[in-house]
Structures are given as structure tokens and as C-alpha cells.
Design an enzyme around this catalytic site. Sequence first.
Site, short mmCIF file in Angstrom:
data_model
loop_
_atom_site.label_atom_id
_atom_site.label_comp_id
_atom_site.label_asym_id
_atom_site.label_seq_id
_atom_site.Cartn_x
_atom_site.Cartn_y
_atom_site.Cartn_z
N ASP A 26 39.09 -89.75 -29.25
CA ASP A 26 39.66 -91.10 -29.46
C ASP A 26 38.60 -92.17 -29.18
O ASP A 26 38.39 -93.09 -29.97
CB ASP A 26 40.87 -91.35 -28.54
CG ASP A 26 42.09 -90.50 -28.86
OD1 ASP A 26 42.02 -89.27 -28.63
OD2 ASP A 26 43.09 -91.05 -29.35
N THR A 32 47.53 -88.77 -31.74
CA THR A 32 46.74 -87.94 -30.81
C THR A 32 47.51 -86.67 -30.42
O THR A 32 46.92 -85.61 -30.22
CB THR A 32 46.36 -88.76 -29.55
OG1 THR A 32 45.72 -89.96 -29.98
CG2 THR A 32 45.41 -87.99 -28.65
#
Length: 319
Positions: free
Chosen positions: A46, A126
Site C-alpha cells: 500500500d 487491501t
Amino acid sequence: MTGPLTAEIELGREAVRAASRLCLAVAASGLDRMEKSEREPVTVADFGSQAVILRAIAAGFPDDAVRAEEGSVDLASAGTAAVDGVTNAVADALGASVTAGEAFAWIDHRGRPGSRMWAIDPIDGTKGFLRGDQFAVAAGLLDHGVPVLGILGCPRLELSGMHGVLVWGGPGIGAFVQSLGDGKVRRISVSGVSDPTRARILGSVESAHGDPELLHRVVEHIGIGGGWVRIDSQAKYAAVAAGMADIYLRPRNREDWRERVWDHAAGAAIVAGAGGTISDLDGRPLDFTTGDVLDLNRGVLVSNGGMHPTVLAALASIG
Ligand code: AMP
Ligand code: MG
């Protein structure tokens, strides 16, 4: 290529492609899940993906504002192994040496306030990414709050006969898909389905991100017969834009939930470019001018356009 936003499209495609490859490389080398506020997961990928994208925007469009999901504070508090992991992943992606300080500065680049704003979700979905399922690297460009360009990297999505795709587009631009590994660019457009018995509908994998009960009632009420597919992330917008599905309905699971700008800006631009329609569950346009969240909207409805009135009517009658 000539036309609107040519330089932004080129820069965005390159940045999202590089960030998508970084995500796959990090996943292949083993993933550590970290927790940030509200117990949402975050990974080295990320932060690395956000650094790669914002480095490119800072260099190419330094005057544009940026809203992005991650900040270096969460990375710093994750410890030195995480910081080293991000720095190394970014260096690998760029093929250059990178310091931790540079990676932090790129992650925190927010540009200058103004009429143009990039909305970046370095890994949308995610939870899907960690499960080995769908995720998207998302870069949207808003001009006076209107989504004018979206670029989505969907490394695990099968679309138009390709596995792992880059999808981009916007109103007045059209919508396009290309393999993440490069190759031929193809135009995409939404389906022409308006018969509910043939309509295909998309929703989140994570039931906590929606309202399964309401979705079920809408499907029953309309008599949606084309099937139900659950996928993570803004890959759902790509699926509607390419005509793989006809409806993406995202009711909120609690009254006080507000959708995030970076979860919708890129996808909304692409679906608009592909000829589709985007609104909230009351039929109002999404208002991207209220900060990090869509404060004035209730849920999100994305469709091929033809199915939109039917779904809004069903929602109104179900309540
Ligand atoms: P999806 O994979 O479509 O379910 O969307 C992933 C996104 O859902 C993440 O990027 C989060 O920003 C967002 N999200 C997290 N919690 C919630 C929630 N309670 N309701 C709706 N969306 C959420
Ligand atoms: Mg997201």
C-alpha cells in the site's frame, strides 16, 4: 495520442502500471498485514504503491492537489522492517536507489490546493489483496469536483480476454483496456442490457462493506436473472465499464458510513467514459467536493445506464 488530458493519461498509466507491478512483487515475496486506525489492514505494498504514484504526480503535475489514502505516520509506527520493506520495494519498482526520507516525502505529497485534485487509493481492496483475490490500484483526477480521468490497475482481473489489466478513461475520452504487461489497446463500453432477467449484478466480497439484506431484496424485487458476482475493490467499476456486468450496487451498512473519495473517483470517470451512469442510492450525482468522504451521498449505484431507472425505482419502493 492527441485529445483531452493526453499528458495526464500517459503519466497516470505509467505510474499505475509501475505501482501495480510493485504490488504483485511484494505479494510474491510474502505479505505482512499491519493494522491502522479503525482496524483496516495495510501492507508494505500500500505504502510503496502510493510512493510510486505520488512521485510521478509531484514531478509531472506539481501544482495539482492530491488526496490519498495512506500517510507516512502509519508507516513510521509500523517499525523499521516495514520502512525498509517499502523503501526497497520502491527502489526495485523505479530501478533506482531510494532513501527512506524520499519514500516518506512521496507518500505525503499533497500538492497545492486548487481546482484539480488527484484521488489516489494505492491498493483499493487491501482485504482482497491479502486473500489473493481482486484489488485495484486507483488514480482518479477531479476537476472542480468532476471525475475527468480514471486509471485502474487490476493485476488479477480477467477482462477482454486479458489477465491483469490497466483500464482508463473519462467523459469525452472514452474508456480503454490494455494488458498490464503492455500490448494492444482496446476500447471498452458498457453493455446494452436493459432486460432485468439478463442483468448481472456486482457487490463487495466483504459483507461488512454493504447491506446484504437490502441487496437481496433489490435482486428479488427486480427479478435480476443474470447472476450475482462478488469482487473486491474498484475492479467492479472496470467490470461494468467493459460490459462484464450491468449493475454495481453499494448500499451502506450503517447510517453514519460515508464513502471515500479515492474509492470512487477513478472508477466513476472510467464508467462515465464507457457510457455508464453513476449516482447514489437516491439517484443524486456523487458530490466529490466535501473532503475525504462523500458526505452528501447515500451509497453508490453504478450501471450501464439502461438498468439505472429500474434499480432506482426498486430502491425507492423498497425504502
Ligand atoms: P470493496 O472491496 O468494494 O468492498 O471496497 C473496499 C473499500 O471499502 C476499502 O477501500 C475501504 O475504504 C472501504 N470500506 C471499509 N469499511 C467500509 C464500510 N464499513 N462500508 C463500506 N466501505 C468500507
Ligand atoms: Mg479503498
